[in-house]
Enzyme design. Sequence first.
Site, PDB file in Angstrom:
ATOM      1  N   LYS A  38       0.893  -1.586  23.281  1.00  0.00           N
ATOM      2  CA  LYS A  38       2.343  -1.546  23.514  1.00  0.00           C
ATOM      3  C   LYS A  38       3.024  -2.726  22.851  1.00  0.00           C
ATOM      4  CE  LYS A  38       4.453  -3.442  27.483  1.00  0.00           C
ATOM      5  NZ  LYS A  38       5.419  -4.380  26.924  1.00  0.00           N
ATOM      6  N   ASN A  39       2.402  -3.898  22.940  1.00  0.00           N
ATOM      7  CA  ASN A  39       3.075  -5.095  22.429  1.00  0.00           C
ATOM      8  C   ASN A  39       2.878  -5.292  20.931  1.00  0.00           C
ATOM      9  OD1 ASN A  39       4.167  -5.546  24.881  1.00  0.00           O
ATOM     10  ND2 ASN A  39       2.705  -7.124  25.508  1.00  0.00           N
ATOM     11  N   ARG A 108      12.443  -6.244  25.216  1.00  0.00           N
ATOM     12  CA  ARG A 108      12.621  -7.491  24.464  1.00  0.00           C
ATOM     13  C   ARG A 108      12.864  -7.224  22.975  1.00  0.00           C
ATOM     14  NH1 ARG A 108      13.551 -11.260  27.486  1.00  0.00           N
ATOM     15  NH2 ARG A 108      12.849 -12.798  25.959  1.00  0.00           N
ATOM     16  N   ASP A 132      10.451  -7.338  31.488  1.00  0.00           N
ATOM     17  CA  ASP A 132      10.073  -7.558  32.882  1.00  0.00           C
ATOM     18  C   ASP A 132      10.711  -8.807  33.454  1.00  0.00           C
ATOM     19  OD1 ASP A 132       8.422  -5.338  33.210  1.00  0.00           O
ATOM     20  OD2 ASP A 132       6.881  -6.320  32.016  1.00  0.00           O
ATOM     21  N   VAL A 341       2.295 -19.372  31.836  1.00  0.00           N
ATOM     22  CA  VAL A 341       3.127 -18.854  30.736  1.00  0.00           C
ATOM     23  C   VAL A 341       4.535 -18.516  31.232  1.00  0.00           C
ATOM     24  CG1 VAL A 341       3.333 -17.078  28.947  1.00  0.00           C
ATOM     25  CG2 VAL A 341       1.072 -17.992  29.551  1.00  0.00           C
TER      26      VAL A 341
HETATM   27  N1  EPU Z   1      10.239 -18.750  25.643  1.00  0.00           N
HETATM   28  C1  EPU Z   1      11.327 -19.601  25.597  1.00  0.00           C
HETATM   29  N2  EPU Z   1      12.267 -19.408  24.621  1.00  0.00           N
HETATM   30  C2  EPU Z   1      12.159 -18.405  23.703  1.00  0.00           C
HETATM   31  C3  EPU Z   1      11.050 -17.545  23.747  1.00  0.00           C
HETATM   32  C4  EPU Z   1      10.097 -17.745  24.738  1.00  0.00           C
HETATM   33  O1  EPU Z   1      11.446 -20.526  26.417  1.00  0.00           O
HETATM   34  O2  EPU Z   1      13.065 -18.273  22.853  1.00  0.00           O
HETATM   35  C5  EPU Z   1       9.223 -18.933  26.705  1.00  0.00           C
HETATM   36  C6  EPU Z   1       9.216 -17.748  27.688  1.00  0.00           C
HETATM   37  O3  EPU Z   1      10.232 -17.883  28.660  1.00  0.00           O
HETATM   38  C7  EPU Z   1       7.814 -17.847  28.254  1.00  0.00           C
HETATM   39  C8  EPU Z   1       6.996 -18.322  27.054  1.00  0.00           C
HETATM   40  O4  EPU Z   1       7.916 -18.903  26.136  1.00  0.00           O
HETATM   41  O5  EPU Z   1       7.762 -18.815  29.253  1.00  0.00           O
HETATM   42  C9  EPU Z   1       6.205 -17.250  26.355  1.00  0.00           C
HETATM   43  O6  EPU Z   1       7.073 -16.166  25.996  1.00  0.00           O
HETATM   44  P1  EPU Z   1       6.826 -15.270  24.721  1.00  0.00           P
HETATM   45  O7  EPU Z   1       7.986 -15.410  23.818  1.00  0.00           O
HETATM   46  O8  EPU Z   1       5.473 -15.564  24.184  1.00  0.00           O
HETATM   47  O9  EPU Z   1       6.853 -13.832  25.360  1.00  0.00           O
HETATM   48  P2  EPU Z   1       7.483 -12.500  24.767  1.00  0.00           P
HETATM   49  O10 EPU Z   1       7.314 -12.458  23.296  1.00  0.00           O
HETATM   50  O11 EPU Z   1       8.839 -12.309  25.344  1.00  0.00           O
HETATM   51  C10 EPU Z   1       5.303 -11.073  24.818  1.00  0.00           C
HETATM   52  C11 EPU Z   1       4.863  -9.823  25.520  1.00  0.00           C
HETATM   53  C12 EPU Z   1       4.620 -10.129  27.001  1.00  0.00           C
HETATM   54  C13 EPU Z   1       3.532 -11.188  27.087  1.00  0.00           C
HETATM   55  C14 EPU Z   1       3.973 -12.436  26.312  1.00  0.00           C
HETATM   56  C15 EPU Z   1       2.909 -13.519  26.291  1.00  0.00           C
HETATM   57  C16 EPU Z   1       6.062  -8.150  24.259  1.00  0.00           C
HETATM   58  C17 EPU Z   1       7.123  -7.124  24.230  1.00  0.00           C
HETATM   59  N3  EPU Z   1       5.924  -8.833  25.401  1.00  0.00           N
HETATM   60  O12 EPU Z   1       6.523 -11.447  25.436  1.00  0.00           O
HETATM   61  O13 EPU Z   1       4.127  -8.919  27.568  1.00  0.00           O
HETATM   62  O14 EPU Z   1       3.322 -11.507  28.434  1.00  0.00           O
HETATM   63  O15 EPU Z   1       4.289 -12.082  24.945  1.00  0.00           O
HETATM   64  O16 EPU Z   1       1.736 -13.057  25.705  1.00  0.00           O
HETATM   65  O17 EPU Z   1       5.334  -8.353  23.293  1.00  0.00           O
HETATM   66  C18 EPU Z   1       3.806  -7.278  29.224  1.00  0.00           C
HETATM   67  O18 EPU Z   1       3.392  -6.532  28.338  1.00  0.00           O
HETATM   68  O19 EPU Z   1       3.680  -7.032  30.442  1.00  0.00           O
HETATM   69  C19 EPU Z   1       4.486  -8.527  28.827  1.00  0.00           C
HETATM   70  C20 EPU Z   1       5.314  -9.179  29.639  1.00  0.00           C
END
Ligand code: EPU
Length: 454
Positions: A38-39, A108, A132, A341
Amino acid sequence: MGPNSNYPDPMAKDNTTQAWVVNPSGPLRGDVVVRGSKNAVTKHLVASMLGNSPSTISNSPEVGDVDITISMLEALGCEALKDEDNVTINPGPLSSSRVPMRFTGLNRIPILMVGPLLHRVGEAFVPMVGGDAIGARPIDFHVDALQKMGAEVTMTEDGLEAKARSLRGAHIELPYPSVGATETVLMTACLAEGRTVLDGAATEPEVIELALFLQRMGARIEMRPNRRFIIDGVEQLTGASHRLQGDRLEAFSYLVAGLITGGEIRVHGCRQERLVTAISTLYGMGAKFEITDSSVSAWADALQPTAVETDTHPGFMTDWQSPMVALFTQCEGLSVMYETVYEDRFTYVPALKRMGAQIEMYNTPLGSIQSRFVGAATPCSVVVRGGETLKGTQVEVPDIRGGFAYVLAAAAAEGTSTILGTHHLDRGYNHPIENFNEIGLDVKRVEVPTPPDT
Ligand code: EPU
């Protein structure tokens, strides 16, 4: 959601809601084939916007996030064709630079479209992103990176507006290895003028998979040690084809479904290397494995408690956290989970407690990784006293992974559980009911009246 959608429209308003009724059926056994992640799939669909010809993504899971992303791409003027597990995106001439407001808060993905839209049409609007509710999830790293590459970005009440005559390479250092921000930089830098050096990048397998896809499209991307990517912008990218790697979150979740019920699930379609830390953690708890080139199966005579902290790759991933806590409830003794995280990823725990799980939540880091959320009001650690018999009850899903933890707990419990808010599960898991039925769990989809407070 458009002609390509087979996902219940989350924006549809009526007075019923989807629920699953789970009747525990003893040890779950059998085979589950997981599809592409999915991601990763949604990011590949967005990357397809950057090509000058169509791209095809295969082994695509049938999850709501794919339908939502396709609908957004169609609203921008791309053509999308779904044929079994293949999705072809024709990036065409775009008819709009604006992701419509109706996609506000759904996932996202819109923020990842800003770079590609700036390259294609010089401007972009994306509504507020959602996903989420597991923490504040700001987009500041994305915005800083886009600005460094020459975009003018304005945050409005509705979302983010951006403009750029041209984008140029820059040195970007992420304060934390964010998956999404790394993807924003990769997708923006590959058509920018000059060199981008990205430090502090995420190296999750889904990120590497995207980088490889961009390379296949003609991007000049180097991967260096110590979380560094070097990207030299090129004039154009061409469409490419890619068969997605299996979803490691789903794979782990089904392995746990076997373990938590005293059964054995063999997962196909997700390579061992994607599960290495999950497997080593479960080995440490006493699980046994049979691992081949195409499958992983796990079983256990008895599981011991353990202490786990979530981390970026190759650590124990945050998305494995809630299935693992569900498993802890069935391991005799004290187990600890420390989430590093996200600052609010234990919202599913009170419902497990209502099912009879003995879990205490703490604001104190119970692990070795320094907390990024010092002073947060939300708990970052839980201690689980495992071995209690859980009782089936009615629960409401707070997020995708928390929702799966409820199904796992319900499968291990005594009595029937009703799980509300299962649209979250449809957004993230490929045919979950069919898979659960296949491995022996009695779970049915029903419509129930929407509770007054939802
Ligand atoms: N963060 C910031 N600022 C930003 C971006 C991120 O402070 O501009 C922080 C977030 O708040 C968090 C941390 O950095 O504390 C990590 O966030 P990240 O950006 O890595 O997460 P994401 O890209 O929004 C993806 C997956 C998540 C998964 C995370 C970590 C997708 C659509 N989502 O989220 O998946 O948990 O990476 O591996 O790719 C899930 O599938 O259930 C899910 C939540």
